[in-house]
Write a protein that holds these residues in place. Structure first.
Motif, PDB file in Angstrom:
ATOM      1  N   GLU A 159       0.980  -1.274  -0.050  1.00 48.00           N
ATOM      2  CA  GLU A 159       0.000   0.136   0.009  1.00 48.00           C
ATOM      3  C   GLU A 159       0.814   1.314  -0.137  1.00 48.00           C
ATOM      4  OE1 GLU A 159      -2.841  -0.184   3.507  1.00 48.00           O
ATOM      5  OE2 GLU A 159      -3.557  -2.308   2.925  1.00 48.00           O
ATOM      6  N   GLY A 160       2.019   1.282   0.405  1.00 47.90           N
ATOM      7  CA  GLY A 160       3.003   2.396   0.638  1.00 47.90           C
ATOM      8  C   GLY A 160       2.408   3.538   1.643  1.00 47.90           C
ATOM      9  N   ASP A 190       4.192  10.286   0.072  1.00 47.40           N
ATOM     10  CA  ASP A 190       3.570   9.227  -0.485  1.00 47.40           C
ATOM     11  C   ASP A 190       4.194   8.313  -1.454  1.00 47.40           C
ATOM     12  OD1 ASP A 190       1.374   7.385  -1.133  1.00 47.40           O
ATOM     13  OD2 ASP A 190       0.405   9.244  -2.373  1.00 47.40           O
ATOM     14  N   ARG A 192       5.395   4.306  -3.176  1.00 46.71           N
ATOM     15  CA  ARG A 192       4.986   3.097  -3.424  1.00 46.71           C
ATOM     16  C   ARG A 192       5.972   2.247  -3.507  1.00 46.71           C
ATOM     17  NH1 ARG A 192       1.087   5.308  -1.579  1.00 46.71           N
ATOM     18  NH2 ARG A 192      -1.140   5.583  -2.456  1.00 46.71           N
ATOM     19  N   PHE A 215      11.111   2.521  -3.538  1.00 42.75           N
ATOM     20  CA  PHE A 215      10.110   3.201  -3.130  1.00 42.75           C
ATOM     21  C   PHE A 215      10.209   4.632  -4.129  1.00 42.75           C
ATOM     22  CE2 PHE A 215      10.316   0.398   0.304  1.00 42.75           C
ATOM     23  CZ  PHE A 215       8.985   0.283   0.805  1.00 42.75           C
ATOM     24  N   ALA A 218       4.555   8.707  -5.433  1.00 44.34           N
ATOM     25  CA  ALA A 218       3.148   8.595  -6.117  1.00 44.34           C
ATOM     26  C   ALA A 218       3.029   9.609  -6.951  1.00 44.34           C
ATOM     27  CB  ALA A 218       1.990   7.795  -5.481  1.00 44.34           C
TER      28      ALA A 218
END
Length: 257
Positions: A159-160, A190, A192, A215, A218
């Motif tokens: 979900e991140g 934020d 992902r 990572f 987003a």
């Protein structure tokens, strides 16, 4: 040095200032030539010199008194060095603040330095002043899994979300000197994980150790670096721009995104 037509007074000062004053014997106007070459001087000395030279360049006239003789001088020649240039002034101020707050002493670089060096000088200064600053050339980070799974790590991979990476006694190289900043944190609002499902499946079968996870933001929003607990810090992590002349801001801070 005196001659039949007058004299010349020359002197230099810390910070890269050298001056040559032409003093006429008669009623003729004299002149002053100013050269500003800050390379290799400390930023604090350069800041003082820049302030002095900039003040002289704004003056309509200068009166110099030698042995009771008053000479009115004009600037007949001006240095080609970037006196008053905003890029130089910004770098001088940034490095001078870093010198005061950390005790490091820079040898002022040959101008112009790289854009990235200017950006890092501004970032380090603002961290030390309690700012929250966008990191250049980054919109994410990488981690290596240790092999330990569980509900929390699986949720992060699938979900991140927002993450904070901390570093104790953080130091950075700048213009040939090591600047010890102290404890810093990098906030990602934020992010992902690339191939998150694959990493989760590897963890579940005991094959997750050593896997590199990328990572990424987003939204393209930059990481924000700051000093936790700074007395001038804010309660909310809101990134500020670099605010440097001629330097494009991080694309993630664009108002048109």
């Amino acid at each position: 040095m005196m001659g039949n037509l007058g004299g010349t007074l020359e002197f230099s000062a810390p910070g890269g200032v050298s001056m040559s004053w032409r003093l006429p014997k008669g009623a003729d106007e004299g002149s002053v030539r100013v050269d500003f070459e800050p390379e290799s001087h400390s930023a604090l000395d350069v800041r003082k010199a820049l302030g002095f030279v900039s003040t002289l360049h704004l003056a309509e006239k200068v009166l110099l008194v030698v042995d009771g003789q008053v000479s009115e001088l004009i600037f007949s020649e001006r240095s080609s060095s970037p006196v008053g240039d905003p890029e130089t002034a910004e770098l001088v101020e940034d490095l001078a603040v870093i010198e005061v707050k950390t005790g490091v002493a820079f040898a002022f670089p040959k101008f112009p330095p790289s854009v990235l060096d200017r950006v890092w000088a501004r970032i380090i200064r603002r961290i030390l002043e309690g700012g929250y600053v966008a990191l250049p050339n980054t919109d994410g980070f990488n981690v290596v899994l240790r092999g330990n799974g569980g509900e929390t790590i699986e949720r992060v991979l699938l979900e991140g979300g927002a993450m904070v990476i901390s570093s104790k006694e953080w130091a950075v190289e700048l213009f040939g000197e090591t600047v010890f900043v102290g404890d810093v944190a990098v906030y990602h609002g934020d992010v992902r994980a690339d191939k998150g499902q694959e990493h989760v499946e590897a963890l579940r079968v005991g094959a997750g150790a050593g896997r590199k996870v990328n990572f990424r933001s987003a939204s393209g929003f930059p990481g924000v670096i700051y000093m936790p607990g700074h007395p001038d810090g804010k309660e909310t992590v809101v990134p500020e721009s670099w605010g440097l002349t001629g330097v494009r801001e991080h694309v993630g801070l664009s108002p048109h995104r």
